[in-house]
Design a protein around this motif. Structure first.
Motif, short mmCIF file in Angstrom:
data_model
loop_
_atom_site.label_atom_id
_atom_site.label_comp_id
_atom_site.label_asym_id
_atom_site.label_seq_id
_atom_site.Cartn_x
_atom_site.Cartn_y
_atom_site.Cartn_z
N GLU A 234 0.87 -1.17 0.00
CA GLU A 234 0.00 0.00 0.00
C GLU A 234 0.91 1.22 0.00
O GLU A 234 1.51 1.57 1.02
CB GLU A 234 -0.90 -0.01 1.23
CG GLU A 234 -1.86 -1.19 1.27
CD GLU A 234 -2.63 -1.23 2.58
OE1 GLU A 234 -2.53 -0.25 3.37
OE2 GLU A 234 -3.32 -2.24 2.82
N LEU A 235 1.04 1.86 -1.14
CA LEU A 235 1.98 2.96 -1.28
C LEU A 235 1.38 4.27 -0.77
O LEU A 235 0.17 4.44 -0.74
CB LEU A 235 2.40 3.10 -2.75
CG LEU A 235 3.07 1.87 -3.36
CD1 LEU A 235 3.44 2.14 -4.81
CD2 LEU A 235 4.30 1.46 -2.56
N GLU A 236 2.25 5.17 -0.38
CA GLU A 236 1.82 6.47 0.15
C GLU A 236 1.16 7.29 -0.95
O GLU A 236 1.59 7.27 -2.10
CB GLU A 236 3.02 7.23 0.71
CG GLU A 236 3.71 6.50 1.86
CD GLU A 236 5.00 7.18 2.27
OE1 GLU A 236 5.27 8.30 1.76
OE2 GLU A 236 5.74 6.60 3.07
N SER A 237 0.12 8.02 -0.60
CA SER A 237 -0.57 8.89 -1.56
C SER A 237 -0.18 10.34 -1.40
O SER A 237 -0.57 11.18 -2.22
CB SER A 237 -2.10 8.75 -1.40
OG SER A 237 -2.50 7.44 -1.73
N GLY A 238 0.56 10.67 -0.33
CA GLY A 238 1.03 12.04 -0.15
C GLY A 238 -0.09 12.98 0.24
O GLY A 238 -1.23 12.58 0.49
N GLU A 239 0.26 14.25 0.28
CA GLU A 239 -0.74 15.28 0.58
C GLU A 239 -1.78 15.31 -0.55
O GLU A 239 -1.42 15.32 -1.73
CB GLU A 239 -0.08 16.64 0.70
CG GLU A 239 0.75 16.82 1.96
CD GLU A 239 -0.10 16.75 3.20
OE1 GLU A 239 -1.22 17.34 3.18
OE2 GLU A 239 0.31 16.10 4.19
N PRO A 240 -3.07 15.32 -0.22
CA PRO A 240 -4.11 15.28 -1.27
C PRO A 240 -4.00 16.49 -2.22
O PRO A 240 -3.68 17.60 -1.80
CB PRO A 240 -5.42 15.33 -0.48
CG PRO A 240 -5.05 14.85 0.89
CD PRO A 240 -3.65 15.32 1.13
N LEU A 241 -4.26 16.22 -3.48
CA LEU A 241 -4.26 17.28 -4.49
C LEU A 241 -5.29 16.91 -5.56
O LEU A 241 -5.17 15.87 -6.21
CB LEU A 241 -2.87 17.44 -5.12
CG LEU A 241 -2.74 18.54 -6.18
CD1 LEU A 241 -2.98 19.91 -5.56
CD2 LEU A 241 -1.37 18.49 -6.83
N ASP A 242 -6.27 17.75 -5.73
CA ASP A 242 -7.33 17.50 -6.70
C ASP A 242 -6.84 17.90 -8.09
O ASP A 242 -6.63 19.08 -8.37
CB ASP A 242 -8.58 18.29 -6.32
CG ASP A 242 -9.74 18.01 -7.28
OD1 ASP A 242 -9.75 16.91 -7.88
OD2 ASP A 242 -10.61 18.88 -7.43
N ILE A 243 -6.66 16.91 -8.97
CA ILE A 243 -6.17 17.16 -10.33
C ILE A 243 -7.20 16.63 -11.32
O ILE A 243 -7.58 15.45 -11.27
CB ILE A 243 -4.81 16.47 -10.58
CG1 ILE A 243 -3.77 16.96 -9.57
CG2 ILE A 243 -4.33 16.72 -12.01
CD1 ILE A 243 -2.43 16.25 -9.68
N ASP A 244 -7.65 17.50 -12.20
CA ASP A 244 -8.55 17.10 -13.29
C ASP A 244 -7.84 17.33 -14.62
O ASP A 244 -7.23 18.39 -14.83
CB ASP A 244 -9.85 17.91 -13.26
CG ASP A 244 -10.74 17.53 -12.10
OD1 ASP A 244 -10.71 16.35 -11.71
OD2 ASP A 244 -11.45 18.42 -11.58
N VAL A 245 -7.93 16.35 -15.49
CA VAL A 245 -7.35 16.48 -16.83
C VAL A 245 -8.44 16.99 -17.76
O VAL A 245 -9.54 16.41 -17.83
CB VAL A 245 -6.80 15.13 -17.34
CG1 VAL A 245 -6.19 15.28 -18.72
CG2 VAL A 245 -5.77 14.58 -16.35
N THR A 246 -8.17 18.08 -18.46
CA THR A 246 -9.19 18.70 -19.31
C THR A 246 -9.26 18.06 -20.69
O THR A 246 -10.16 18.38 -21.46
CB THR A 246 -8.91 20.20 -19.45
OG1 THR A 246 -7.59 20.40 -19.98
CG2 THR A 246 -9.01 20.89 -18.10
N LEU A 247 -8.35 17.16 -21.01
CA LEU A 247 -8.39 16.43 -22.28
C LEU A 247 -9.08 15.09 -22.07
O LEU A 247 -9.03 14.52 -20.99
CB LEU A 247 -6.97 16.17 -22.80
CG LEU A 247 -6.15 17.36 -23.31
CD1 LEU A 247 -4.74 16.89 -23.67
CD2 LEU A 247 -6.80 18.00 -24.52
N ASP A 248 -9.73 14.59 -23.12
CA ASP A 248 -10.29 13.24 -23.08
C ASP A 248 -9.19 12.25 -23.42
O ASP A 248 -8.58 12.34 -24.49
CB ASP A 248 -11.44 13.09 -24.07
CG ASP A 248 -12.67 13.90 -23.65
OD1 ASP A 248 -12.86 14.07 -22.43
OD2 ASP A 248 -13.41 14.36 -24.55
N LEU A 249 -8.92 11.30 -22.53
CA LEU A 249 -7.92 10.29 -22.80
C LEU A 249 -8.43 9.33 -23.87
O LEU A 249 -9.62 8.95 -23.87
CB LEU A 249 -7.57 9.51 -21.53
CG LEU A 249 -6.43 10.06 -20.67
CD1 LEU A 249 -6.75 11.45 -20.14
CD2 LEU A 249 -6.09 9.10 -19.54
#
Length: 653
Positions: A234-249
């Motif tokens: 179970e790896l560390e997730s760090g300090e939370p950060l909300d990231i949204d990608v504006t491109l469609d993958l």
């Protein structure tokens, strides 16, 4: 022929010839392949002969033999021969699909002329991009000409070896190494690992508590012992950060991200232009934690900074760069490998709770100065590379320290039109004159290689190619400063090297991107990451010996979703450059890309006066600030190993 009897097509007949390994066959032999009676096989062969597709002849010992009328066409068909004891596959005239499929589980050993030799190694099975053994065997059975129980059993054993040891997180938070059996723990792990340095204490006969800070070493030690370790911590997730990608993958990019989420680590391996950076942003959003992105150069750091602001919801206050030009630690920080690994800077990175480490151009990680950055084993780890290969045979470090390969099927992306499949040609250049030839003959070692690389006739060869592709966007690569400056003077084109000021380089790159300049001559600063999306043609005047990675990177400068992709590699005829050129393109050939060869026309070289952009006026003015290392090696590069490339090109502070 009766109405009930099935017909035999020419393709089926030729497939039978391939299965039998013969160019002339009897009806009884064909009957065995088709699993029908000899009479039925004879009837179907006669019908094919009456249609004019095959020929026949009466011989003693059997009434009739059958053969293809067009032997030349048959000889040029794909032929696959398996040598199961050696675990080798020889393919004559391989199709692009066949080469791409073999690349999933085999290593290209040689590609001389129309014959390709592949070998299936232990590490090829360990690192095959499949979640289940059945999927791997299905691909193998589809591409190999025959089933081999011996080979299947060996592959199953290797797959099993790659799943004998697992790292996991105990419910109390510490790291546990588990073995598939007590014997494996006692006779392998505990014999190889040091008590105290790697192992804290036993838990059960098949489980031990290990030192979390030494996980990277533990993985490497067991890998060298023949047992890759599955990392299920179970790896560390760090300090939370909300990231949204504006491109469609794209669908395949999303599948890469999904596989990464399941494994918590891995290496996105796709052709240049396939959008690995965008997929990495998708992985950042999936982890949802503060992210450290490591890159080999300032140029690439700047590109990442701009791409993040353009394609995500991150603000300028959330994205920082840390290198020789500026030093800002932010929730998302783009740093150079060199700077992040330095003792005086390292605590700044170690102390922050990163959730994800992205290693761009991940093939740099095994070099001594960069592998220090791989110590952050407790984080989610993502590598990006079109070419996770090294000439020092240390690519295993990449997958050991970072994670398994994800998304290696180049052919599928070519076929779907996501990336332009390049046309690659080696052009053999004659000597400019007897003086140049004699200089080569009388020299030795690196001086001899340099004489072949800087053959003055290459100036005329480059000019001819520019005329053939007039109006196209062309990058000309030259690894030697003297050669770059000579080409610049003769062709009236700027030469971009590590000795040119960073600001001036950016001006020239922007002019190329914005269609205000069609041609640039460029040194190794253009090998990695520099985004020149409208390049259509790459001409390699000289390269780092037989570096496969460099060959793929330079071809990658032209590989984009639209338009043509052309690459020419110039090699002086009758010198070691011939072998270097073939070796350099071996990675591309292994990915299913066809490489052709031809002689360049004999043209008298033209010597012109230096122009304002092409001389050495700006070279070296920014060496201490930019410090890409080109000045140390452009004029006298040996380049036989990736270590020399890394050490020469990756200094940044």
């Amino acid at each position: 022929m009766s109405d009930e009897s099935p017909t035999l097509s020419l393709d089926e007949f030729q497939a039978a010839l391939q299965d039998l390994g013969r160019s002339v066959v009897t009806a009884s032999q064909v009957a065995r392949v088709l699993e029908c009676s000899q009479a039925e096989a004879s009837e179907r062969l006669r019908a094919l002969a009456e249609a004019g597709s095959i020929g026949s002849a009466d011989v003693s010992g059997d009434p009739v033999v059958w053969y293809p009328i067009d032997l030349d066409a048959f000889a040029s068909r794909e032929h696959r021969i398996l040598f199961p004891e050696r675990r080798e596959v020889v393919v004559e005239h391989p199709r692009q699909f066949t080469r791409a499929q073999l690349a999933q589980f085999a290593h290209l050993v040689d590609s001389s002329g129309d014959a390709y030799i592949y070998r299936i190694r232990e590490e090829d099975v360990w690192q095959a991009p499949y979640d289940h053994l059945e999927d791997l065997l299905r691909t193998i059975h589809d591409v190999l000409p025959e089933r081999s129980p011996h080979l299947d059993e060996w592959i199953e054993r290797q797959w099993s070896r790659a799943h004998k040891f697992t790292l996991a997180t105990h419910e109390d938070g510490y790291t546990v190494l588990r073995a598939a059996s007590d014997d494996l723990m006692g006779n392998v792990a505990l014999q190889k690992l040091d008590q105290g340095e790697h192992v804290r204490a036993p838990i059960t006969d098949s489980e031990v508590w290990v030192v979390a800070e030494r996980v990277g070493e533990i993985k490497r030690i067991l890998y060298d012992a023949g047992y890759p370790v599955q990392d299920d911590r179970e790896l560390e997730s760090g300090e939370p950060l909300d990231i949204d990608v504006t491109l469609d993958l794209r669908e395949y990019q999303q599948s890469w991200v999904d596989r990464f989420e399941t494994a918590n680590s891995g290496v996105f391996v796709g052709p240049p232009g396939s959008g690995k950076t965008v997929a990495a942003m998708g992985a950042m959003a999936a982890v949802g934690g503060e992210t450290l992105i490591l890159v080999p150069s300032r140029d690439l750091a700047g590109q990442w900074h701009d791409e993040l602001l353009m394609n995500t919801n991150l603000t300028p206050e959330q994205v920082g760069e840390y290198h020789g030009g500026e030093k800002n630690i932010r929730p998302v920080t783009v740093a150079t490998y060199q700077t992040a690994g330095m003792d005086r800077h390292r605590s700044l990175f170690d102390d922050r709770e990163w959730g994800l480490i992205v290693y761009d151009e991940v093939h740099h990680v095994p070099s001594n100065v960069f592998r220090r950055s791989a110590d952050l084993q407790a984080k989610h780890r993502l590598g990006l590379s079109a070419t996770p290969i090294r000439e020092d045979d240390r690519e295993a470090d990449i997958f050991t320290l970072i994670g398994p390969p994800i998304g290696t099927d180049w052919a599928a992306l070519f076929d779907a039109g996501f990336v332009a499949e390049p046309e690659v040609e080696i052009r053999y250049v004659p000597w400019a004159d007897d003086y140049a030839r004699n200089e080569y003959v009388s020299s030795h070692g690196h001086e001899r290689r340099q004489a072949a690389a800087q053959n003055p006739a290459k100036v005329a060869a480059v000019r001819t190619l520019l005329e053939e592709h007039a109006g196209a966007k062309v990058l000309v690569f030259a690894d030697y400063l003297d050669q770059g400056e000579a080409l610049s003077a003769a062709l009236d084109v700027p030469f971009v090297s590590g000795e040119m000021r960073h600001s001036r380089r950016q001006v020239l790159f922007d002019e190329f991107r914005n269609d205000r300049r069609d041609v640039l001559i460029i040194s190794r600063v253009g090998d990695e990451g520099i985004d020149l999306p409208n390049a259509e043609v790459a001409i390699v005047a000289s390269g780092l010996g037989g570096s496969r990675r460099q060959g793929a990177q330079r071809a990658g400068r032209t590989m984009r979703p639209v338009g043509s992709a052309l690459m020419y590699v110039l090699a002086t005829r009758g010198t070691s450059e011939e072998d270097f050129a073939r070796q350099q393109l071996r990675h591309l050939a292994g990915k299913g890309i066809r490489v052709t060869e031809r002689d360049a026309p004999q043209v008298e070289p033209v010597v012109e006066e230096p122009n304002e952009d092409g001389g050495a006026a700006e070279d070296g003015d920014d060496a201490s600030d930019e410090a890409d290392g080109e000045s140390a090696n452009d004029s006298g590069v040996d380049g036989d190993t990736d270590e020399s490339v890394s050490d020469a090109t990756d200094r940044d502070d």
